[in-house]
Design an enzyme around this catalytic site. Structure first.
Site, PDB file in Angstrom:
ATOM      1  N   GLU A 177      -6.616   3.924  -5.718  1.00  0.00           N
ATOM      2  CA  GLU A 177      -7.930   4.523  -4.658  1.00  0.00           C
ATOM      3  C   GLU A 177      -8.242   5.681  -5.253  1.00  0.00           C
ATOM      4  OE1 GLU A 177      -9.359   5.054  -0.140  1.00  0.00           O
ATOM      5  OE2 GLU A 177      -7.647   5.772  -0.978  1.00  0.00           O
TER       6      GLU A 177
ATOM      7  N   HIS B  17     -11.032  -1.852   4.465  1.00  0.00           N
ATOM      8  CA  HIS B  17     -10.811  -1.310   5.770  1.00  0.00           C
ATOM      9  C   HIS B  17     -11.494   0.068   6.148  1.00  0.00           C
ATOM     10  CE1 HIS B  17      -7.904   0.720   3.561  1.00  0.00           C
ATOM     11  NE2 HIS B  17      -7.547   1.602   4.447  1.00  0.00           N
ATOM     12  N   ASP B  18     -12.044   0.747   5.286  1.00  0.00           N
ATOM     13  CA  ASP B  18     -12.820   1.863   5.354  1.00  0.00           C
ATOM     14  C   ASP B  18     -14.444   1.813   5.388  1.00  0.00           C
ATOM     15  OD1 ASP B  18     -10.076   3.272   5.434  1.00  0.00           O
ATOM     16  OD2 ASP B  18     -10.243   3.307   3.114  1.00  0.00           O
TER      17      ASP B  18
ATOM     18  N   ASP C  50       0.898  -1.129   0.066  1.00  0.00           N
ATOM     19  CA  ASP C  50       0.196   0.020   0.000  1.00  0.00           C
ATOM     20  C   ASP C  50       0.759   1.084  -0.057  1.00  0.00           C
ATOM     21  OD1 ASP C  50      -2.216   1.798   0.548  1.00  0.00           O
ATOM     22  OD2 ASP C  50      -3.098   0.308   1.684  1.00  0.00           O
TER      23      ASP C  50
ATOM     24  N   ASP D  79      -2.753   4.787  -2.470  1.00  0.00           N
ATOM     25  CA  ASP D  79      -3.744   5.379  -1.564  1.00  0.00           C
ATOM     26  C   ASP D  79      -3.961   6.839  -2.007  1.00  0.00           C
ATOM     27  OD1 ASP D  79      -4.987   5.346   1.221  1.00  0.00           O
ATOM     28  OD2 ASP D  79      -3.827   7.121   1.673  1.00  0.00           O
TER      29      ASP D  79
HETATM   30  C1  GLC Z   1      -7.430   5.943   2.266  1.00  0.00           C
HETATM   31  C2  GLC Z   1      -7.223   5.047   3.561  1.00  0.00           C
HETATM   32  C3  GLC Z   1      -7.776   5.314   4.819  1.00  0.00           C
HETATM   33  C4  GLC Z   1      -6.895   6.459   5.071  1.00  0.00           C
HETATM   34  C5  GLC Z   1      -6.830   7.554   4.204  1.00  0.00           C
HETATM   35  C6  GLC Z   1      -5.624   8.413   4.463  1.00  0.00           C
HETATM   36  O1  GLC Z   1      -8.441   6.474   2.155  1.00  0.00           O
HETATM   37  O2  GLC Z   1      -7.954   3.724   2.791  1.00  0.00           O
HETATM   38  O3  GLC Z   1      -7.847   3.970   5.450  1.00  0.00           O
HETATM   39  O4  GLC Z   1      -7.335   6.695   6.436  1.00  0.00           O
HETATM   40  O5  GLC Z   1      -6.633   7.084   2.973  1.00  0.00           O
HETATM   41  O6  GLC Z   1      -4.390   7.734   4.282  1.00  0.00           O
END
Ligand code: GLC
Length: 554
Positions: free
Chosen positions: A260, A333-334, A101, A203
């Site tokens: 993402e 995880h979000d 990641d 990310d």
């Molecule tokens: C992404 C991750 C999340 C994190 C955010 C900031 O959305 O999936 O868990 O808090 O980025 O890095």
């Protein structure tokens, strides 16, 4: 298209591990890298060939590792680089490649780059982050609200300037305009690719390009602030940075990159993925916005119908039909647990999990499972705000209160959508703490762990886990389920999600009743086909019991 035309990562199943909650081998209450290594056979039993590990680099853990202090070190709470190398090596033996990641929009405030950058206005890293002067009255440069709540600007006494943080104040945003920053980031990615990573999840990538002019946005809440997301997500010019990234890291390697990309819709996928795009796959969130709402304000959930969800999923399929590849997912995880998130009716969670799992694993694209999804548990039951660890849950709670909600209502919003719902420890068996740790777990174990756990489900032929294994094996055994096209059926149904996967020499039809009432459909849709798998073991056509899912094929 046939399976043999596809790359390894298009044919496999990906699985996301949240290391802090996966398995603790040291009795410390938080998971370890060695814990992941010890469960590779379990992952292989689900057909997993790519393992996305959320950040396990050295970090002060304000956002559980998404605040990176040193990208070249493993955080001591997880182990060390020897453990990581061991995971890579054992994974390779079992055909599972690691997906790292990359948190490249921001670092931790403890990262030496930021420590230097904040120290003065003229140090060598002075412009590695987004620094701006205060307005004449001393207030922040713009009215942007960070994604985790509160202003997106933090005052720095040493420089007498503000810095931008899209997320928490401890996560300062990097300045991608600075060529040295880009080089430093690409070097990190190449370090992990050289180690043998099979791919990268990148990310929060839509935020890396900031607008040329920083202006106030329209206020969208009583806090007088405007979402930073609206001002900075997917800013023109972002793709130039990403093409450079691709050329420096991806080109010439047998790896994949999945971005993402909150803020990128299905209609823009052509520029983002595939031959002319920058990524191999893209997590876009149009379907997860169906229940949560686009603004992602938990106290303002959306009103939705099944056809809204199906339309979003089909739009993503259509957008990637001839260009790029789709990462199918319901959980990460979000997100809250899918057994709660994607149903508007009551009913048993295991039945819901099997139905949704069928929708997921028969889709065109690479399915991304999230730890515990294959066991079928629901959201946790939180009774007070202080039980939440998640930084975003606290921000969302405060926002709900500022919007005039009662404490009870604000807590209910967090219960429904909190990211901690996905972060409770993995449930391995019925022993204390679900076999996750012999210490005190960092988040409470889900109360249903005595029934819902890997050991119990392995022993039960009708379990959610064994259903996932059945689906994974079915997927691997049939060309059309991997390489075939996707065509939605029964698009107007508010009960059934159905689609056809047409391959060159074979075809399959998936039908899932996502409602708690019996549904009927035109049996001619599956005429001449045999049952390949069914949650209720019934070969009947034309009728689906509540939450029944079937796959027919020929
Ligand atoms: C992404 C991750 C999340 C994190 C955010 C900031 O959305 O999936 O868990 O808090 O980025 O890095």
């Amino acid at each position: 298209m046939k399976k043999t035309d596809l790359a390894w990562w298009q044919k496999t199943i990906a699985y996301e591990v949240y290391p802090k909650s996966f398995l603790d081998t040291r009795g410390q209450g938080t998971g370890t890298i060695a814990g992941i290594t010890s469960k590779l056979d379990y992952l292989a039993s689900l057909g997993v060939g790519a393992l996305w590990i959320t950040p396990c680099y050295k970090s002060p853990m304000v956002d559980n590792g998404y605040d990176v202090e040193d990208y070249y070190q493993i955080d001591p709470s997880f182990g060390n680089m020897v453990d990581m190398d061991e995971l890579f090596a054992r994974g390779r033996e079992k055909g599972i490649r690691m997906v790292m990641d990359l948190v490249f929009n921001h670092t931790s405030e403890m990262c030496p780059w930021f420590v230097e950058s904040r120290s003065s206005r003229d140090n060598p890293k002075a412009d590695w982050y987004i620094w701006r002067d205060a307005r004449p009255d001393g207030s922040a440069p713009t009215n942007w609200r960070s994604i985790f709540g509160g202003s997106a600007w933090e005052w720095c006494e040493e420089r007498h300037q503000y810095y931008l943080h899209t997320f928490a104040p401890q996560q300062p945003d990097l300045n991608w305009e600075c060529p040295e920053v880009r080089k430093a980031l690409f070097d990190i990615a190449n370090y992990w690719a050289d180690k043998g990573a099979g791919g990268f999840r990148i990310d929060a990538i839509t935020y890396i390009k900031k607008p040329a002019v920083f202006e106030d946005g329209p206020v969208d809440g009583e806090d007088g602030l405007s979402a930073v997301h609206a001002a900075t997500a997917n800013t023109p010019g972002i793709l130039d940075f990403l093409h450079e990234f691709k050329a420096a890291v991806r080109d010439g390697r047998d790896i994949f990159m999945v971005g993402e990309a909150n803020g990128v819709g299905p209609d823009e996928l052509g520029e983002w993925v595939g031959e002319h795009g920058v990524f191999d796959l893209l997590f876009e969130f149009s379907h997860s916005h169906v229940p949560m709402g686009e603004a992602e304000l938990w106290c303002r959930p959306a009103q939705w119908k099944l056809t809204d969800l199906k339309r979003a999923l089909t739009a993503s399929q259509v957008a990637t039909a001839t260009n790029g590849w789709y990462p199918a997912f319901f959980e990460n995880h979000d997100q809250p647990r899918s057994t709660v998130n994607y149903f508007r009716c009551g009913g048993p969670l295991d039945a819901k999990a099997k139905a949704l799992g069928t929708v997921l694993l028969m889709q065109r694209g690479t399915p991304f499972l999230y730890q515990g999804e294959e066991l079928g548990y629901g959201n946790a039951q939180w009774t007070s705000l202080d039980q939440f660890d998640d930084v975003q849950s606290h921000g969302q709670y405060d926002f709900a209160i500022s919007e005039g909600l009662s404490a009870k209502e604000a807590l209910a919003a967090c219960n429904r959508f909190s990211r901690d719902n996905a972060r409770t420890p993995m449930q391995w068996d019925a022993s204390d703490n679900a076999g996750f740790t012999t210490g005190t777990p960092w988040l409470p174990v889900h109360p249903d762990y005595a029934q819902v756990n890997v050991a119990a489900e392995e022993a039960d032929p009708d379990s959610v886990l064994n259903w996932y294994r059945t689906l994974a094996a079915l997927r691997a055994s049939r060309d059309e389920l991997v390489a075939g096209s996707y065509e939605e059926l029964l698009a107007d149904s508010e009960q059934v999600y159905a689609y056809r996967r047409q391959g060159e020499d074979s075809v399959a039809v998936m039908l899932a009743n996502l409602s708690d009432e019996t549904a009927t459909y035109d049996a001619s849709l599956v005429e001449g086909m045999g049952l390949l798998a069914g949650t209720h073991g019934s070969t009947e056509t034309g009728t689906l019991r509540p939450f029944e899912a079937v796959v027919f094929g020929s």
